[in-house]
Enzyme design. Structure first.
Site, short mmCIF file in Angstrom:
data_model
loop_
_atom_site.label_atom_id
_atom_site.label_comp_id
_atom_site.label_asym_id
_atom_site.label_seq_id
_atom_site.Cartn_x
_atom_site.Cartn_y
_atom_site.Cartn_z
N ALA A 1 -2.17 3.72 18.89
CA ALA A 1 -2.44 2.52 18.09
C ALA A 1 -3.10 1.41 18.88
CB ALA A 1 -1.14 2.02 17.48
N GLY B 1 -3.74 -2.18 17.57
CA GLY B 1 -3.45 -2.04 16.15
C GLY B 1 -4.58 -2.29 15.18
N GLY B 2 -5.83 -2.29 15.64
CA GLY B 2 -6.94 -2.54 14.71
C GLY B 2 -6.97 -1.55 13.56
N LYS B 3 -6.85 -0.27 13.85
CA LYS B 3 -6.88 0.74 12.79
C LYS B 3 -5.54 0.83 12.07
CE LYS B 3 -10.51 3.38 15.02
NZ LYS B 3 -10.51 2.52 16.23
N ASP C 1 2.01 3.65 21.03
CA ASP C 1 1.01 3.67 22.09
C ASP C 1 1.72 3.63 23.43
OD1 ASP C 1 -2.18 3.26 22.25
OD2 ASP C 1 -1.26 2.24 23.94
N ARG D 1 -0.83 -3.84 25.23
CA ARG D 1 -1.66 -3.86 24.02
C ARG D 1 -0.79 -3.80 22.77
NH1 ARG D 1 -6.18 0.30 23.67
NH2 ARG D 1 -7.05 -1.27 22.27
N ASP E 1 8.13 4.72 25.31
CA ASP E 1 9.32 5.43 25.79
C ASP E 1 9.95 6.28 24.69
OD1 ASP E 1 8.92 4.22 28.20
OD2 ASP E 1 10.48 2.70 27.94
N ASP F 1 -6.86 8.13 17.76
CA ASP F 1 -8.01 7.42 18.35
C ASP F 1 -7.74 7.38 19.85
OD1 ASP F 1 -10.18 5.88 18.90
OD2 ASP F 1 -9.42 4.05 17.98
N CYS G 1 -14.23 6.40 20.87
CA CYS G 1 -15.35 5.46 20.93
C CYS G 1 -16.25 5.90 22.09
CB CYS G 1 -14.88 4.02 21.10
SG CYS G 1 -13.76 3.74 22.49
#
Length: 425
Positions: free
Chosen positions: A237, A240-242, A260, A265, A287, A306, A359
């Site tokens: 994630a 968290g944009g998506k 993530d 982030r 974790d 992603d 990306c």
């Protein structure tokens, strides 16, 4: 600030970017924070000079190497074919805020810079020579044009939060603020605005109606085809944009899980979820991954991967990043991607869909990874883009087939790859 003081600041910032291996925008922001005496025109002029160097770094490195000189921040800034030696000598006058006077060796180097006519493609394309074969494998006959586009300035794309607004309404509001907003050509969620818009000061952003997100990332998120009532996992994630896109597509109905392995982030996500009005998302720490994989095995309707990658598709936004390419690091990235694909496959229930995205424009991270995965997971098959998107997106305007490959030259987006894989029912 005088031109000499601006030059000195630009040299210091370039040095920090190279030494710290940090993102250029972050280093510039740090410099501005600690040098508030610099006015807006000074900050803009310095930022423009820094990015001009970064987008011309390949040529500047080649000129210095051809002249037999080491690459230093000072010489990298001054290895500009359009500026004569006398101008650099004038600016480097040893004054209080000016760069130190050029020594004889530096002056001799700048005096013998070669003609650009002999520059190799890696220099003209502004990327390390070791990356050029990978770029040629990705772009083929379009390599020159794609490298030029990848070295250009990226637009600022916004994604409409459908939990709070519609694109038509937001276009009207932005235009009412005299912002030249336009719909993105492919994504039905996207708005393109001038790069200089200060998004953090705009109430539409502060109220969670819009989020910055390149059109390519929006298209990859839409490939998940998340729907209300589903169980969806965003396994990488990040910030968290998506995740936000998926939550809006689900209309806050169903279960959305975000996880993530980068806690810094991920720490930004709860604030973004609250601002966007998202209520169906659970954020899991890295974790928790072993337990999460066990508890969620075979339960997810949709899984988005992603994955971490070289980020080569975003090099127009981060021109300094291409010079940090390391073949050994790429090998580790490829191993991690393969492992995440195997983890994601465990979560998908029969009939569910796994979406793999990067990306990146490098085939080794994209199609090659999918070929490897399908060779070990015969229960998964690729879905045609037209079947996933249906009438939402006119696929023919982008490409047909099963694998989405977006590039700056062909599509005006970041470089991006995505594919949807269905598990047999």
């Amino acid at each position: 600030m005088t031109p000499a003081a601006r030059l000195a600041a630009s040299i210091d910032i370039i040095g920090s970017i190279l030494e710290r291996a940090a993102a250029a925008d972050r280093v510039l922001a740090d410099w501005q924070k600690h040098n508030r005496y610099a006015g807006s025109k000074d900050r803009r002029a310095i930022a423009d000079q820094v990015y001009a160097v970064l987008r011309d770094q390949g040529m500047r490195r080649w000129r210095l190497e051809a002249a037999g000189a080491a690459v230093t921040p000072r010489l990298l800034v001054m290895a500009d074919a359009a500026t004569p030696l006398m101008e650099w000598q004038r600016l480097c006058d040893g004054g209080k805020y000016a760069p130190p006077v050029l020594d004889d060796a530096e002056a001799a180097t700048l005096a013998r810079l070669p003609s650009d006519e002999d520059a190799p493609l890696w220099a003209r394309g502004n990327l390390p020579a070791a990356v050029l074969p990978l770029a040629e494998a990705a772009f083929g006959s379009d390599t020159d044009m794609e490298l030029a586009a990848l070295n250009g300035r990226a637009p600022l794309d916004l994604r409409v939060n459908l939990l709070k607004a519609t694109r038509e309404h937001l276009l009207e509001q932005l235009r009412g603020e005299e912002i030249a907003a336009a719909p993105t050509p492919f994504s039905p969620l996207g708005i393109r605005v001038p790069e200089k818009v200060r998004l953090e000061m705009n109430m539409l952003y502060r109220d969670g109606l819009i989020e910055p997100q390149d059109e390519a990332a929006q298209l990859a998120g839409l490939l998940v085809d998340a729907r209300p009532g589903m169980t969806v996992v965003d396994l990488c994630a990040g910030a968290g944009g998506k995740t936000l896109l998926l939550a809006a597509a689900m209309r806050n109905q169903g279960e959305l899980h975000a996880i993530d392995n980068d806690p810094r982030r991920l720490a930004r996500l709860p604030v973004r979820l609250a601002r966007a009005g998202v209520r169906n998302t659970t954020v899991h720490q890295a974790d928790d991954l072993p337990r999460f994989l066990q508890e969620m095995e075979g339960r997810a309707d949709r899984v988005l991967l992603d994955v971490p990658c070289t980020g080569s598709g975003t090099w127009r936004r981060n021109p300094e990043a291409r010079w940090r390419y390391d073949p050994a690091s790429l090998d580790e990235v490829l191993r991690r991607q393969a492992g995440l694909l195997d983890d994601g496959a465990r979560l998908v229930k029969p009939g569910g869909v796994l979406v793999y995205a990067t990306c990146s424009v490098l085939p080794v991270e994209n199609g090659d990874q999918i070929d490897r995965f399908l060779g070990h997971h015969g229960e998964f098959t690729e879905l045609p883009l037209s079947e996933v998107w249906g009438n939402t997106i006119t696929v023919q305007r982008i490409q047909s087939g099963t694998r989405l490959s977006l590039t700056p030259y062909r599509h005006g987006t970041d470089g991006f790859f995505a594919v949807a894989l269905r598990r047999a029912g």
